[in-house]
Design a protein around this motif. Structure first.
Motif, mmCIF file in Angstrom:
data_model
loop_
_atom_site.group_PDB
_atom_site.id
_atom_site.type_symbol
_atom_site.label_atom_id
_atom_site.label_comp_id
_atom_site.label_asym_id
_atom_site.label_seq_id
_atom_site.Cartn_x
_atom_site.Cartn_y
_atom_site.Cartn_z
ATOM 1 N N HIS A 168 0.826 -1.207 0.000
ATOM 2 C CA HIS A 168 0.000 0.000 0.000
ATOM 3 C C HIS A 168 0.864 1.262 0.000
ATOM 4 O O HIS A 168 0.532 2.258 -0.629
ATOM 5 N N PHE A 169 1.987 1.210 0.720
ATOM 6 C CA PHE A 169 2.904 2.354 0.719
ATOM 7 C C PHE A 169 3.477 2.569 -0.674
ATOM 8 O O PHE A 169 3.622 3.697 -1.136
ATOM 9 N N LEU A 170 3.797 1.470 -1.317
ATOM 10 C CA LEU A 170 4.342 1.555 -2.676
ATOM 11 C C LEU A 170 3.347 2.246 -3.601
ATOM 12 O O LEU A 170 3.692 3.128 -4.373
ATOM 13 N N TRP A 171 2.082 1.867 -3.483
ATOM 14 C CA TRP A 171 1.060 2.466 -4.333
ATOM 15 C C TRP A 171 0.910 3.952 -4.046
ATOM 16 O O TRP A 171 0.859 4.773 -4.946
ATOM 17 N N LEU A 172 0.872 4.287 -2.743
ATOM 18 C CA LEU A 172 0.674 5.684 -2.373
ATOM 19 C C LEU A 172 1.816 6.548 -2.903
ATOM 20 O O LEU A 172 1.600 7.635 -3.435
ATOM 21 N N GLY A 173 3.031 6.033 -2.776
ATOM 22 C CA GLY A 173 4.184 6.776 -3.278
ATOM 23 C C GLY A 173 4.073 7.018 -4.773
ATOM 24 O O GLY A 173 4.281 8.130 -5.248
ATOM 25 N N LEU A 174 3.691 5.988 -5.502
ATOM 26 C CA LEU A 174 3.611 6.147 -6.953
ATOM 27 C C LEU A 174 2.457 7.059 -7.351
ATOM 28 O O LEU A 174 2.575 7.826 -8.306
ATOM 29 N N ALA A 175 1.352 6.986 -6.600
ATOM 30 C CA ALA A 175 0.242 7.892 -6.907
ATOM 31 C C ALA A 175 0.704 9.331 -6.732
ATOM 32 O O ALA A 175 0.376 10.205 -7.541
ATOM 33 N N GLY A 176 1.495 9.576 -5.688
ATOM 34 C CA GLY A 176 2.053 10.913 -5.478
ATOM 35 C C GLY A 176 2.938 11.315 -6.639
ATOM 36 O O GLY A 176 2.848 12.431 -7.155
ATOM 37 N N HIS A 177 3.766 10.376 -7.076
ATOM 38 C CA HIS A 177 4.677 10.638 -8.184
ATOM 39 C C HIS A 177 3.907 11.034 -9.448
ATOM 40 O O HIS A 177 4.289 11.948 -10.161
ATOM 41 N N PHE A 178 2.786 10.359 -9.680
ATOM 42 C CA PHE A 178 2.041 10.611 -10.911
ATOM 43 C C PHE A 178 1.396 11.985 -10.947
ATOM 44 O O PHE A 178 1.188 12.549 -12.006
ATOM 45 N N ILE A 179 1.023 12.483 -9.791
ATOM 46 C CA ILE A 179 0.393 13.801 -9.823
ATOM 47 C C ILE A 179 1.411 14.902 -9.562
ATOM 48 O O ILE A 179 1.056 16.054 -9.372
ATOM 49 N N GLY A 180 2.697 14.539 -9.529
ATOM 50 C CA GLY A 180 3.720 15.550 -9.406
ATOM 51 C C GLY A 180 4.056 15.901 -7.968
ATOM 52 O O GLY A 180 4.673 16.929 -7.703
ATOM 53 N N TYR A 181 3.643 15.044 -7.031
ATOM 54 C CA TYR A 181 4.001 15.257 -5.630
ATOM 55 C C TYR A 181 5.167 14.341 -5.284
ATOM 56 O O TYR A 181 5.009 13.334 -4.623
ATOM 57 N N ASN A 182 6.338 14.721 -5.762
ATOM 58 C CA ASN A 182 7.456 13.817 -5.552
ATOM 59 C C ASN A 182 7.894 13.738 -4.101
ATOM 60 O O ASN A 182 8.539 12.775 -3.708
ATOM 61 N N THR A 183 7.529 14.743 -3.317
ATOM 62 C CA THR A 183 7.857 14.677 -1.895
ATOM 63 C C THR A 183 7.113 13.524 -1.244
ATOM 64 O O THR A 183 7.680 12.764 -0.460
ATOM 65 N N VAL A 184 5.820 13.382 -1.601
ATOM 66 C CA VAL A 184 5.046 12.265 -1.067
ATOM 67 C C VAL A 184 5.709 10.946 -1.448
ATOM 68 O O VAL A 184 5.903 10.054 -0.626
ATOM 69 N N TRP A 185 6.085 10.874 -2.711
ATOM 70 C CA TRP A 185 6.709 9.652 -3.215
ATOM 71 C C TRP A 185 7.952 9.283 -2.398
ATOM 72 O O TRP A 185 8.080 8.167 -1.876
ATOM 73 N N MET A 186 8.865 10.258 -2.278
ATOM 74 C CA MET A 186 10.133 9.997 -1.581
ATOM 75 C C MET A 186 9.891 9.636 -0.121
ATOM 76 O O MET A 186 10.487 8.723 0.421
ATOM 77 N N TRP A 187 9.006 10.380 0.514
ATOM 78 C CA TRP A 187 8.750 10.147 1.940
ATOM 79 C C TRP A 187 8.127 8.782 2.183
ATOM 80 O O TRP A 187 8.548 8.041 3.052
ATOM 81 N N VAL A 188 7.091 8.484 1.395
ATOM 82 C CA VAL A 188 6.402 7.213 1.631
ATOM 83 C C VAL A 188 7.376 6.054 1.441
ATOM 84 O O VAL A 188 7.410 5.116 2.227
ATOM 85 N N TRP A 189 8.168 6.157 0.394
ATOM 86 C CA TRP A 189 9.095 5.050 0.157
ATOM 87 C C TRP A 189 10.196 4.999 1.212
ATOM 88 O O TRP A 189 10.729 3.940 1.490
ATOM 89 N N ARG A 190 10.537 6.133 1.766
ATOM 90 C CA ARG A 190 11.529 6.128 2.827
ATOM 91 C C ARG A 190 10.983 5.358 4.029
ATOM 92 O O ARG A 190 11.703 4.608 4.670
ATOM 93 N N TYR A 191 9.704 5.540 4.326
ATOM 94 C CA TYR A 191 9.135 4.857 5.490
ATOM 95 C C TYR A 191 8.703 3.436 5.166
ATOM 96 O O TYR A 191 8.318 2.688 6.053
ATOM 97 N N ARG A 192 8.756 3.096 3.905
ATOM 98 C CA ARG A 192 8.492 1.715 3.522
ATOM 99 C C ARG A 192 9.729 0.846 3.757
ATOM 100 O O ARG A 192 9.628 -0.343 4.002
ATOM 101 N N GLU A 193 10.886 1.475 3.681
ATOM 102 C CA GLU A 193 12.151 0.745 3.821
ATOM 103 C C GLU A 193 12.236 -0.117 5.091
ATOM 104 O O GLU A 193 12.634 -1.271 5.013
#
Lengths: 156, 391
Positions: free
Chosen positions: B108-133
């Motif tokens: 679910h974190f992976l999806w949320l990060g990519l959804a952020g990436h698609f709408i141009g919210y790369n901060t969401v993407w980076m953050w979510v994936w950081r906490y997915r680690e």
């Protein structure tokens, strides 16, 4: 394996409507129903429309007696998984398509058609779904006589 | 009169685990129809399984998907256990559940990060994936690998969770809970994200039932199905948690459900860690008799089904696999109709299987390329910018 099923009433109501079925309750939430090929369509429609079952998937198996088609219906409110089994003879591999009333069956039937070679009569779009465009029309990978060594369409 | 044009999305993208080709049929800015071609990644798993022994199959099927590589062997093992009429020991049941729920969180974190990436919210993407680690690190500690856990086996689990790791898992869960709360607030309250997600790509309840969609997609359209609740396996009937349902059917509902499900997964894992009994983690399985069995598991994307038939030999004679995306992708045909092109990539991505091969997208007009995938992604980001700046 003959534990009582919580859904005896459900099964009885099907048996009243379709007297020729044979029901095997494998475990409380795994029920197998065997039916004639010509009635499989009606039973599937009955399960979906009247009983609120969801077509989860369908399986095609090449057996000695013919191609077995298994429609897996899930009755989510009770969690019981009903598998409707029917046998399609090898010299006339045809069965009526459920996709005419149930969009969920569309891809499921296309997959069985191209991998096992069972025709779903009335299917709105029986085009291949998974195999490449140059896949030979008479090669069905899930038939027992299929040999993966012969022309798989990948230039070998 | 508006001319119809075709925008192909796909089929190949290195980011994506399942290549698909989506042909958007558009009139001006509006998507009027969708054609879906799949099969680019057909590897003949069902055939391969019939050439392997029952014990080898889990390693084959976990390679079906890299994201939910626990779901397929889990469902397969339950199918064989159903065939044999056996149950794994309680400790193994809890271990499998812990891994399954951790998998749900990271997916679910992976999806949320990519959804952020698609709408141009790369901060969401980076953050979510950081906490997915940290979740992936937990996998490495428990099973020895960040992905492809090889955990379930017929009649049990392959590896035990060491008691000293309980605390480590608890610590990660505490952190995850805090961050999920932060994301839930940040994502669901953000006016720009709301504008992009709300009332976009709606799949109504009627279509959701007709197309037989499963998992978060079904639950966001008001169809309350979850195998863990409906047909509880292992020890899912021993833990308490809530099924998250929404009725809107839009992307916002899908995002909300995935976020809130993370809290439920955390809840389940905490209870598992408290309740997990000591004891063996597997029972001895000598021979698989003739018969048939069905295994169902609620993967992050929905119900996965494995059907196994054996003839008494050491190999299955038929192994049917149905992944949740097989049902969900087909429903895109309904969800994407009426959307604008700028939303299409997002709608297709909201189903989760398709981290849109947008960079492979091209718009063709009279045989000449007008727009590439990167430009479509740009279009989506520009829309966000426009909303953000209030234009």
């Amino acid at each position: 394996m003959n534990e009582p099923t919580p859904n005896a009433e459900f099964i009885n109501s099907i048996a009243v409507k379709f007297p020729d079925i044979s029901v095997k309750v494998y475990s409380p939430r795994r029920v197998y129903i065997r039916i004639e090929r010509d009635l499989a369509f009606d039973l599937a429609r009955y399960l979906y429309r009247e009983k609120g079952c969801r077509l989860s998937t369908a399986t095609g198996i090449d057996t000695r007696d013919g191609f077995e088609i298994l429609y897996h219906f899930s009755h989510d409110p009770t969690g019981v998984y009903y598998t409707v089994k029917t046998i399609v003879p090898k010299d006339d591999p045809k069965v009526r398509s459920l996709a005419v009333f149930l969009p969920a069956a569309n891809w499921i039937e296309r997959e069985i058609r191209e991998l096992l070679g069972v025709e779903f009569v009335g299917h709105p779009n029986p085009a291949p779904l998974l195999t490449p465009e140059d896949w030979p029309a008479d090669k069905y990978p899930l038939r027992r006589d299929y040999d993966a060594g012969e022309g798989s369409g990948n230039g070998d | 009169m508006a001319t119809k044009r075709v925008i192909p999305i796909g089929p190949y993208h290195p980011l994506q685990e399942e290549p698909e080709l989506f042909k958007l049929i558009v009139e001006g800015e509006k998507v009027v129809d969708l054609e879906i071609n799949i099969g680019y990644n057909h590897r003949g798993h069902e055939y391969i399984s019939t050439k392997k022994t029952f014990d080898q199959v889990p390693f084959v099927v976990e390679r079906i998907c890299g994201i939910c590589s626990n779901s397929h062997p889990y469902a397969y093992c339950m199918a064989v256990e159903d065939l044999m009429g056996i149950k794994p020991p309680p400790r193994a049941q809890y271990i499998r559940m812990i891994i399954a729920e951790l998998e749900r969180i990271h997916s679910h974190f992976l999806w949320l990060g990519l959804a952020g990436h698609f709408i141009g919210y790369n901060t969401v993407w980076m953050w979510v994936w950081r906490y997915r680690e940290p979740v992936l690190d937990l996998f490495e500690i428990i099973v020895g690998n960040r992905n492809h856990y090889a955990l379930p086996k017929i009649g049990g689990a392959r590896r035990d969770i060491q008691p000293e790791d309980y605390l480590r898992i608890e610590r990660v869960l505490d952190q995850l809970e805090e961050k999920t709360r932060m994301f839930t607030g940040a994502v669901l309250d953000d006016p720009v994200i709301r504008a992009r997600f709300e009332n976009v790509g709606i799949l109504n309840q009627k279509d959701a039932i007709a197309y037989g969609v499963v998992g978060p997609i079904a639950r966001s359209s008001g169809v309350a199905i979850d195998v863990r609740k409906d047909d509880p396996y292992d020890a899912y009937d021993q833990v308490s948690w809530d099924e998250i349902i929404a009725t809107e059917g839009d992307i916002l509902a899908k995002a909300k459900i995935r976020l809130l499900e993370c809290f439920e997964s955390i809840k389940i894992i905490r209870q598992c860690l408290k309740k997990i009994p000591a004891g063996p983690i597997e029972i001895r399985v000598d021979q698989v008799p003739a018969g048939e069995g069905i295994g169902r598991h609620e993967a992050p994307r929905g119900e996965v089904i494995h059907y196994v038939r054996g003839d008494g030999s050491n190999m299955p004679i038929r192994h049917k696999i149905r992944a949740p995306s097989f049902m969900n992708i087909a429903a895109n045909v309904v969800a994407v109709k009426g959307c604008s092109i700028a939303d299409a990539a997002l709608v297709l991505a909201a189903m989760d299987p398709c981290y849109c091969c947008t960079e492979r997208t091209a718009v063709y007009e009279n045989g000449k390329r007008k727009m590439r995938g990167s430009e479509l992604l740009k279009l989506s980001r520009e829309k966000t910018e426009r909303i953000r700046s209030g234009r």
